[in-house]
Scaffold this motif. Sequence first.
Motif, PDB file in Angstrom:
ATOM      1  N   LYS A 138       0.973  -1.183  -0.045  1.00  0.00           N
ATOM      2  CA  LYS A 138      -0.025  -0.138  -0.123  1.00  0.00           C
ATOM      3  C   LYS A 138       0.878   1.104  -0.014  1.00  0.00           C
ATOM      4  O   LYS A 138       0.675   2.492  -0.834  1.00  0.00           O
ATOM      5  CB  LYS A 138      -0.807   0.078   1.255  1.00  0.00           C
ATOM      6  N   GLY A 142       1.048   3.523  -3.214  1.00  0.00           N
ATOM      7  CA  GLY A 142       0.788   4.939  -3.172  1.00  0.00           C
ATOM      8  C   GLY A 142       1.841   5.831  -3.654  1.00  0.00           C
ATOM      9  O   GLY A 142       1.455   6.928  -4.417  1.00  0.00           O
ATOM     10  N   ASP A 146       1.252   8.466  -6.556  1.00  0.00           N
ATOM     11  CA  ASP A 146       1.469  10.078  -6.488  1.00  0.00           C
ATOM     12  C   ASP A 146       2.466  10.599  -6.526  1.00  0.00           C
ATOM     13  O   ASP A 146       2.476  11.810  -7.338  1.00  0.00           O
ATOM     14  CB  ASP A 146       1.119  10.228  -4.739  1.00  0.00           C
ATOM     15  N   TYR A 159       5.522  10.508   2.554  1.00  0.00           N
ATOM     16  CA  TYR A 159       6.235   9.316   2.400  1.00  0.00           C
ATOM     17  C   TYR A 159       7.632   9.248   3.175  1.00  0.00           C
ATOM     18  O   TYR A 159       8.158   7.930   2.914  1.00  0.00           O
ATOM     19  CB  TYR A 159       6.269   8.727   0.850  1.00  0.00           C
TER      20      TYR A 159
END
Length: 257
Positions: A138, A142, A146, A159
């Motif tokens: 995940k 992501g 992104d 992140y």
Amino acid sequence: MTKQIANALALIETFATGDAEKAASLLAEGYVQHNLAYGTGRDAFVGSVKWLASAPVKTTVNNVRAFEDGDRVFLHTVYNFAGAGEQVAFDVFRFDADGLIAEHWDNLADVAPANPSGHTQTDGTLEKVAVDREETRKVVAGFVGDVLRGENPEALQSYYDGDAYIQHNTAIADGLSGLGAALAAMAEQGIQMVYDETHFVLADGNYALAASSGSFGGAPTTYYDLFRVENGKIAEHWDVMETVADRDTWANDNGKF
């Protein structure tokens, strides 16, 4: 070590040993090859093993990391095929219901000098932490969407744990600051690194490998990015970029993905 990982490692080792019989025993007859320099099918792979065995310089295989996600094994390895020079690679193997290797994807690049922070393309953390692979997937999926595909660039800092980030890309220094500096330098030179599509994200413990296609400097390019996740943040990154060969040079019609 699981049976699938052991068999994937045994297969790549046949490049060094020349054991064509062993290679044939590990492969499904309809083996699908996505390395565009080689023919598809089991016989084509076995033929490559035999050719390497006949070469005057012995092929070397040095696996650094090995992971498993369901029916797929993904490897981080340094090869030197028949003395042609060291290459770092990510290999992905899919196993069929009979436990045979049925499909293969990869990206390869020449081994390069250490990056501005002194890291190589393969050194760094080796330990795998037994956390939920889906949480790792995940985070990485992501980030790739992104940031790398540019769907939500404002999320970049979320992140990372501040500037704590170990980078193994050959041209980029550690930290979020190093990444920012490298991207700014490319922009100044008019070089665009574009991620158009991510084809799969494989995860094992706190590591995940994302395989994507796009372009670099206008040339069709495939990107394999391996990330180590720590406490829900991107902590370390290795990658292999490969320019896609001209269509008229392909030895099979399967495409990179």
